[in-house]
Write a protein that holds these residues in place. Structure first.
Motif, PDB file in Angstrom:
ATOM      1  N   GLN A  23      55.404  53.185 -46.244  1.00  0.00           N
ATOM      2  CA  GLN A  23      54.534  51.886 -45.370  1.00  0.00           C
ATOM      3  C   GLN A  23      53.924  50.995 -45.957  1.00  0.00           C
ATOM      4  OE1 GLN A  23      52.424  54.679 -42.838  1.00  0.00           O
ATOM      5  NE2 GLN A  23      54.312  55.788 -42.165  1.00  0.00           N
ATOM      6  N   ILE A  24      53.488  51.179 -47.188  1.00  0.00           N
ATOM      7  CA  ILE A  24      52.744  50.333 -47.973  1.00  0.00           C
ATOM      8  C   ILE A  24      53.476  49.207 -48.499  1.00  0.00           C
ATOM      9  CG2 ILE A  24      51.176  50.005 -50.050  1.00  0.00           C
ATOM     10  CD1 ILE A  24      50.101  51.947 -47.798  1.00  0.00           C
ATOM     11  N   PRO A  25      53.217  47.815 -48.158  1.00  0.00           N
ATOM     12  CA  PRO A  25      54.152  46.850 -48.621  1.00  0.00           C
ATOM     13  C   PRO A  25      53.554  46.562 -50.088  1.00  0.00           C
ATOM     14  CG  PRO A  25      51.964  45.878 -47.364  1.00  0.00           C
ATOM     15  CD  PRO A  25      52.202  47.318 -47.168  1.00  0.00           C
ATOM     16  N   PHE A  26      54.882  46.404 -50.917  1.00  0.00           N
ATOM     17  CA  PHE A  26      54.946  46.118 -52.284  1.00  0.00           C
ATOM     18  C   PHE A  26      54.889  44.499 -52.584  1.00  0.00           C
ATOM     19  CE2 PHE A  26      56.675  45.797 -56.532  1.00  0.00           C
ATOM     20  CZ  PHE A  26      55.982  46.610 -57.180  1.00  0.00           C
ATOM     21  N   GLU A  27      53.904  44.145 -53.182  1.00  0.00           N
ATOM     22  CA  GLU A  27      53.685  42.796 -53.760  1.00  0.00           C
ATOM     23  C   GLU A  27      53.807  42.757 -55.173  1.00  0.00           C
ATOM     24  OE1 GLU A  27      50.334  40.980 -52.207  1.00  0.00           O
ATOM     25  OE2 GLU A  27      50.848  41.739 -50.058  1.00  0.00           O
ATOM     26  N   ASN A  28      52.932  43.764 -55.826  1.00  0.00           N
ATOM     27  CA  ASN A  28      53.260  44.107 -57.255  1.00  0.00           C
ATOM     28  C   ASN A  28      52.580  45.274 -57.412  1.00  0.00           C
ATOM     29  OD1 ASN A  28      50.134  44.033 -57.884  1.00  0.00           O
ATOM     30  ND2 ASN A  28      50.509  41.820 -57.233  1.00  0.00           N
ATOM     31  N   PRO A  29      52.836  46.071 -58.678  1.00  0.00           N
ATOM     32  CA  PRO A  29      52.328  47.202 -59.076  1.00  0.00           C
ATOM     33  C   PRO A  29      50.961  47.699 -58.803  1.00  0.00           C
ATOM     34  CG  PRO A  29      53.918  46.670 -60.772  1.00  0.00           C
ATOM     35  CD  PRO A  29      53.726  45.363 -60.017  1.00  0.00           C
ATOM     36  N   GLU A  30      50.058  46.798 -59.205  1.00  0.00           N
ATOM     37  CA  GLU A  30      48.763  47.108 -59.252  1.00  0.00           C
ATOM     38  C   GLU A  30      48.328  46.966 -57.602  1.00  0.00           C
ATOM     39  OE1 GLU A  30      44.401  45.332 -60.591  1.00  0.00           O
ATOM     40  OE2 GLU A  30      46.334  44.540 -61.435  1.00  0.00           O
ATOM     41  N   GLN A  31      48.596  45.972 -56.830  1.00  0.00           N
ATOM     42  CA  GLN A  31      48.424  46.008 -55.271  1.00  0.00           C
ATOM     43  C   GLN A  31      48.811  47.437 -54.673  1.00  0.00           C
ATOM     44  OE1 GLN A  31      51.125  45.417 -53.329  1.00  0.00           O
ATOM     45  NE2 GLN A  31      49.935  45.814 -51.646  1.00  0.00           N
ATOM     46  N   TYR A  32      50.167  47.700 -54.919  1.00  0.00           N
ATOM     47  CA  TYR A  32      50.917  48.823 -54.320  1.00  0.00           C
ATOM     48  C   TYR A  32      49.954  50.082 -54.364  1.00  0.00           C
ATOM     49  CZ  TYR A  32      54.083  52.272 -52.869  1.00  0.00           C
ATOM     50  OH  TYR A  32      54.689  53.451 -52.322  1.00  0.00           O
ATOM     51  N   ILE A  33      49.554  50.277 -55.904  1.00  0.00           N
ATOM     52  CA  ILE A  33      48.967  51.606 -56.186  1.00  0.00           C
ATOM     53  C   ILE A  33      47.529  51.571 -55.688  1.00  0.00           C
ATOM     54  CG2 ILE A  33      47.823  52.818 -58.097  1.00  0.00           C
ATOM     55  CD1 ILE A  33      50.882  53.434 -57.888  1.00  0.00           C
ATOM     56  N   ALA A  35      46.671  50.096 -52.864  1.00  0.00           N
ATOM     57  CA  ALA A  35      46.687  50.256 -51.391  1.00  0.00           C
ATOM     58  C   ALA A  35      46.873  51.534 -51.139  1.00  0.00           C
ATOM     59  CB  ALA A  35      47.681  49.227 -50.860  1.00  0.00           C
ATOM     60  N   LEU A  36      47.780  52.260 -51.746  1.00  0.00           N
ATOM     61  CA  LEU A  36      48.432  53.772 -51.518  1.00  0.00           C
ATOM     62  C   LEU A  36      47.002  54.458 -51.834  1.00  0.00           C
ATOM     63  CD1 LEU A  36      50.819  55.333 -51.016  1.00  0.00           C
ATOM     64  CD2 LEU A  36      51.112  55.556 -53.413  1.00  0.00           C
ATOM     65  N   LEU A  37      46.411  54.346 -52.870  1.00  0.00           N
ATOM     66  CA  LEU A  37      45.420  55.285 -53.015  1.00  0.00           C
ATOM     67  C   LEU A  37      44.286  55.119 -52.074  1.00  0.00           C
ATOM     68  CD1 LEU A  37      45.259  55.293 -56.809  1.00  0.00           C
ATOM     69  CD2 LEU A  37      45.960  56.982 -55.270  1.00  0.00           C
ATOM     70  N   GLN A  38      44.067  53.785 -51.749  1.00  0.00           N
ATOM     71  CA  GLN A  38      43.144  53.440 -50.608  1.00  0.00           C
ATOM     72  C   GLN A  38      43.486  54.326 -49.530  1.00  0.00           C
ATOM     73  OE1 GLN A  38      40.152  51.994 -50.745  1.00  0.00           O
ATOM     74  NE2 GLN A  38      39.590  52.349 -48.632  1.00  0.00           N
ATOM     75  N   GLN A  39      44.521  54.094 -48.974  1.00  0.00           N
ATOM     76  CA  GLN A  39      44.988  54.612 -47.871  1.00  0.00           C
ATOM     77  C   GLN A  39      44.762  56.360 -47.747  1.00  0.00           C
ATOM     78  OE1 GLN A  39      46.687  53.785 -44.771  1.00  0.00           O
ATOM     79  NE2 GLN A  39      45.711  52.065 -45.116  1.00  0.00           N
ATOM     80  N   GLU A  40      45.206  56.801 -49.026  1.00  0.00           N
ATOM     81  CA  GLU A  40      44.988  58.483 -49.096  1.00  0.00           C
ATOM     82  C   GLU A  40      43.497  58.789 -49.122  1.00  0.00           C
ATOM     83  OE1 GLU A  40      45.544  62.287 -50.511  1.00  0.00           O
ATOM     84  OE2 GLU A  40      47.166  60.921 -50.137  1.00  0.00           O
ATOM     85  N   LEU A  41      42.543  58.014 -49.586  1.00  0.00           N
ATOM     86  CA  LEU A  41      41.289  58.200 -49.579  1.00  0.00           C
ATOM     87  C   LEU A  41      40.722  58.148 -48.100  1.00  0.00           C
ATOM     88  CD1 LEU A  41      39.885  56.257 -52.592  1.00  0.00           C
ATOM     89  CD2 LEU A  41      39.621  58.608 -52.027  1.00  0.00           C
TER      90      LEU A  41
END
Length: 105
Positions: A23-33, A35-41
């Motif tokens: 569900q996380i949009p991918f713009e670049n690897p750093e942004q993706y990781i 956003a993914l970790l933020q959602q996990e938190l």
């Protein structure tokens, strides 16, 4: 998702990543990781709140809007119903204790 990825998430104790990574949009690897970790938190914080409420074993949920106000309710002179309902004491970091006779709820 492959079972391999799900198992790796489980081993790393990333309980929500397995469910939200697509569900996380991918713009670049750093942004993706990030956003993914933020959602996990965020999911962990929600789960923690729910777990603590369950652990507290509150008998049932009560809200001020459902409270039955009557003439038997006495408040200190500096406090009235409207100011109590505005929850101003939270901003001032003050405590509020409501007491009553046994069986009053």
């Amino acid at each position: 998702m492959s079972n391999l990825i799900r198992e790796k998430c489980k081993s790393l104790r990333l309980a929500y990543v397995a469910d939200i990574y697509e569900q996380i949009p991918f713009e670049n690897p750093e942004q993706y990781i990030s956003a993914l970790l933020q959602q996990e938190l965020e999911h962990r914080e929600v789960a923690k709140g729910e777990r603590l409420i369950k652990k507290a074993k509150f008998m049932n949920e009560k809200e001020l809007k459902d409270y039955r106000w009557s003439e038997h309710i006495r408040l200190p002179p500096q406090l009235d119903r409207e100011s109590l309902e505005s929850l101003y004491f939270i901003d001032k970091k003050e405590n509020l204790i409501l007491t009553g006779a046994p069986g009053t709820g």
